[in-house]
Write an enzyme that holds these catalytic residues in place. Structure first.
Site, PDB file in Angstrom:
ATOM      1  CE  LYS A   1      -4.649   0.675   0.069  1.00 16.36           C
ATOM      2  NZ  LYS A   1      -5.402  -0.120  -0.462  1.00 16.36           N
TER       3      LYS A   1
ATOM      4  N   GLY B   1     -20.398   6.748   2.486  1.00 15.10           N
ATOM      5  CA  GLY B   1     -19.169   6.884   1.492  1.00 15.10           C
ATOM      6  C   GLY B   1     -19.755   6.853   0.003  1.00 15.10           C
TER       7      GLY B   1
ATOM      8  CG  ASN C   1     -14.194   3.650  -7.586  1.00 18.81           C
ATOM      9  OD1 ASN C   1     -14.590   2.550  -7.540  1.00 18.81           O
ATOM     10  ND2 ASN C   1     -13.511   3.880  -8.680  1.00 18.81           N
TER      11      ASN C   1
HETATM   12  P1  NAD Z   1     -13.139   7.503  -2.745  1.00 22.35           P
HETATM   13  O1  NAD Z   1     -11.954   8.546  -2.680  1.00 22.35           O
HETATM   14  O2  NAD Z   1     -13.550   7.280  -4.337  1.00 22.35           O
HETATM   15  O3  NAD Z   1     -14.391   7.717  -1.947  1.00 22.35           O
HETATM   16  C1  NAD Z   1     -14.208   8.039  -0.591  1.00 22.35           C
HETATM   17  C2  NAD Z   1     -15.577   8.403  -0.208  1.00 22.35           C
HETATM   18  O4  NAD Z   1     -15.720   8.454   1.286  1.00 22.35           O
HETATM   19  C3  NAD Z   1     -15.729  10.045  -0.735  1.00 22.35           C
HETATM   20  O5  NAD Z   1     -17.181  10.027  -1.061  1.00 22.35           O
HETATM   21  C4  NAD Z   1     -15.537  10.706   0.566  1.00 22.35           C
HETATM   22  O6  NAD Z   1     -16.319  11.784   0.747  1.00 22.35           O
HETATM   23  C5  NAD Z   1     -16.201   9.556   1.699  1.00 22.35           C
HETATM   24  N1  NAD Z   1     -15.763   9.656   3.199  1.00 22.35           N
HETATM   25  C6  NAD Z   1     -14.515  10.166   3.707  1.00 22.35           C
HETATM   26  N2  NAD Z   1     -14.785  10.023   4.865  1.00 22.35           N
HETATM   27  C7  NAD Z   1     -16.012   9.998   5.328  1.00 22.35           C
HETATM   28  C8  NAD Z   1     -16.834   9.781   6.463  1.00 22.35           C
HETATM   29  N3  NAD Z   1     -16.045   9.899   7.838  1.00 22.35           N
HETATM   30  N4  NAD Z   1     -18.139   9.359   6.311  1.00 22.35           N
HETATM   31  C9  NAD Z   1     -18.780   9.329   5.195  1.00 22.35           C
HETATM   32  N5  NAD Z   1     -17.905   9.328   4.164  1.00 22.35           N
HETATM   33  C10 NAD Z   1     -16.586   9.720   4.040  1.00 22.35           C
HETATM   34  O7  NAD Z   1     -12.399   6.059  -2.175  1.00 22.35           O
HETATM   35  P2  NAD Z   1     -12.790   4.538  -2.594  1.00 22.35           P
HETATM   36  O8  NAD Z   1     -11.656   4.298  -3.825  1.00 22.35           O
HETATM   37  O9  NAD Z   1     -14.318   4.548  -2.936  1.00 22.35           O
HETATM   38  O10 NAD Z   1     -12.611   3.856  -1.344  1.00 22.35           O
HETATM   39  C11 NAD Z   1     -13.457   3.745  -0.384  1.00 22.35           C
HETATM   40  C12 NAD Z   1     -12.963   2.418   0.591  1.00 22.35           C
HETATM   41  O11 NAD Z   1     -13.115   1.485  -0.436  1.00 22.35           O
HETATM   42  C13 NAD Z   1     -11.559   2.590   0.975  1.00 22.35           C
HETATM   43  O12 NAD Z   1     -11.485   2.223   2.385  1.00 22.35           O
HETATM   44  C14 NAD Z   1     -10.643   1.894   0.046  1.00 22.35           C
HETATM   45  O13 NAD Z   1      -9.571   1.502   0.739  1.00 22.35           O
HETATM   46  C15 NAD Z   1     -11.844   0.690  -0.251  1.00 22.35           C
HETATM   47  N6  NAD Z   1     -11.281  -0.067  -1.395  1.00 22.35           N
HETATM   48  C16 NAD Z   1     -11.541   0.751  -2.613  1.00 22.35           C
HETATM   49  C17 NAD Z   1     -11.173  -0.006  -3.785  1.00 22.35           C
HETATM   50  C18 NAD Z   1     -11.191   0.595  -5.073  1.00 22.35           C
HETATM   51  O14 NAD Z   1     -10.906   0.169  -6.104  1.00 22.35           O
HETATM   52  N7  NAD Z   1     -11.489   1.783  -5.219  1.00 22.35           N
HETATM   53  C19 NAD Z   1     -10.933  -1.412  -3.603  1.00 22.35           C
HETATM   54  C20 NAD Z   1     -10.906  -1.932  -2.454  1.00 22.35           C
HETATM   55  C21 NAD Z   1     -11.091  -1.325  -1.419  1.00 22.35           C
END
Ligand code: NAD
Length: 416
Positions: free
Chosen positions: A106, A218, A221
């Site tokens: 990471k 959240g 993505n």
């Molecule tokens: P992102 O940046 O696209 O979205 C994150 C979202 O969470 C945003 O809408 C933000 O406003 C919101 N957020 C932040 N703090 C918050 C809070 N306290 N309460 C409510 N909402 C909040 O990120 P992502 O890629 O969607 O990742 C989100 C989670 O999914 C992370 O834990 C990431 O590690 C995990 N994840 C993502 C992927 C991927 O392919 N994108 C894969 C596996 C795991």
């Protein structure tokens, strides 16, 4: 350190939880609880006003027993090395559980990309790649997008890797735009895989997904696509969503595409017409069939676990539930789909992207989805069967299967 602050501590405790069943020696446990390699760097970036700001960045390569390490890059103001270590460890178990020939890693930079111009974001992305490029590569360590990074950032980083090393290696980074060696289906793979796992869980619980109520924490993505696919493919009703500024709820159901248009226009989901504004805490405690934490780690803690009322908690985020909260949810017979099982779709399709890059091939979307379903369903059934056979929580079952695979690889390679 407070449990919610010590994310890596939470992850290490999970290793202890399964190590008894596996009969791990203290020596092996010691290796599993330490990252293999860490890079810490200062990254000077020229800002648009001519000043230079120096950002702190990290790349943690946790364990490469099963193959080159793999894991996303976060740009976040609250990033810490402790969190990155924990997330790199989770990537190790995730790749093992889904039987990918990869280890875990990471990376992250402490910064707030929302404050940057596009040119500043590009300079930071390129500078980060310059710092790590001698330590990564298609057969060493392969980054991907994570919180607040996206396909455009991946494209800049791929280009910078080519500039510095002279190798136009598509396989050095995944989550690229489709026209630049990216895979079909990568953009919503995390959420799509999550719903495949939820589908299996719902079948186990005899829950009808059509009309099932869902709250999504959240709306990035993972969260947006989870809301969209939930309504479009499964007929579920998304009754609440949130982002870092707050949450909205509508018992009759929200239209995720309309909420996204509102967020793109205003910067947040809050104040969406026809929905009630609620707090992020209230969203987590709603009486829904399915709760999908899709934001950051430590969303469900000792403070609120007692009030979680969902029947299924599908962890799309990494590490959204602390160990103590986990026990409370288990006692309340809430069906948890643990993070590295539920959100494995992202890395699975990233792996498919690498395979396509190595073979200079491009698979149709339907082929990607078919293979993704096979991977997620196989992992879900293995975890569920283990959990039932040995009467242990789903998370412990997932950890035990994954850690055993990593230890086997270490044994075969003569590391232990
Ligand atoms: P992102 O940046 O696209 O979205 C994150 C979202 O969470 C945003 O809408 C933000 O406003 C919101 N957020 C932040 N703090 C918050 C809070 N306290 N309460 C409510 N909402 C909040 O990120 P992502 O890629 O969607 O990742 C989100 C989670 O999914 C992370 O834990 C990431 O590690 C995990 N994840 C993502 C992927 C991927 O392919 N994108 C894969 C596996 C795991």
């Amino acid at each position: 350190m407070d449990e919610a602050m010590d994310f890596f501590g939470v992850v290490k405790r999970q290793i202890c939880n399964c190590s008894l069943g596996l009969n791990l020696s203290p020596d092996v446990e010691g290796i599993l609880k330490m990252p293999m390699r860490e890079l810490h760097m200062s990254i000077p970036v020229r800002m648009d006003d001519g000043s230079i700001r120096t950002f702190q960045g990290f790349r943690v390569q946790y364990n490469n027993a099963r193959g080159p390490t793999k894991g996303g890059i976060r740009f976040h103001p609250d990033e810490t090395i402790n969190t990155i270590r924990g997330l790199a460890a989770i990537m190790t178990w995730k790749c093992a559980l889904h039987d990918l020939p990869l280890g875990g890693a990471k990376g992250g930079v402490i910064c707030n990309p929302k404050e940057f111009s596009e040119a500043e974001l590009e300079r930071l992305s390129r500078a980060y790649m310059q710092s790590i490029c001698r330590f990564i590569g298609p057969d060493r360590d392969i980054p991907a997008p994570d919180v607040y990074t996206n396909p455009t950032v991946m494209a800049w980083m791929m280009d910078e890797y080519a500039n510095v090393t002279g190798n136009t290696a598509f396989g050095v980074i995944t989550g690229k735009p489709v026209s630049l060696g990216g895979s079909e289906g990568r953009h919503d793979a995390t959420a799509r895989g999550g719903w495949m796992a939820i589908r299996e869980a719902a079948a186990d619980l005899e829950m009808d997904l059509a009309g099932a109520t869902v709250a999504v924490q959240g709306f990035g993505n993972a969260g947006y696509h989870a809301a969209f696919l939930g309504t479009a493919h499964y007929g579920a009703k998304i009754v609440a969503v949130s982002d870092s500024r707050g949450a909205i709820s509508r018992p009759d159901g929200l239209d995720p595409e309309a909420v996204l248009a509102h967020k793109n226009e205003t910067g947040s989901v809050i104040r969406f017409e026809g929905a009630e504004t609620i707090s992020n805490e209230e969203l987590l405690e709603l009486d829904v069939d399915i709760l999908i934490p899709a934001a950051l780690e430590n969303a469900i803690t000792m403070q609120n676990a007692d009030r979680i009322r969902a029947r299924i908690v599908a962890e799309l985020a990494n590490g959204p539930t602390t160990t103590e909260a986990d026990e409370i949810l288990y006692d309340h017979q809430i069906h948890i789909i643990p993070d590295f099982l539920c959100n494995g779709g992202g890395v699975i399709v990233s792996y498919f992207e690498m395979v396509q890059n190595f073979t200079m091939d491009h698979w149709p979307e339907a082929e990607v989805y078919r293979r993704l379903d096979e991977k997620i369903t196989t992992a879900y059934r293995a975890v569920k069967d283990f959990s039932r056979t040995y009467a242990v929580p789903m998370r412990q079952a997932a950890y035990t299967i994954a850690v055993e695979r990593v230890v086997k690889a270490m044994e075969y390679r003569g590391c232990v």
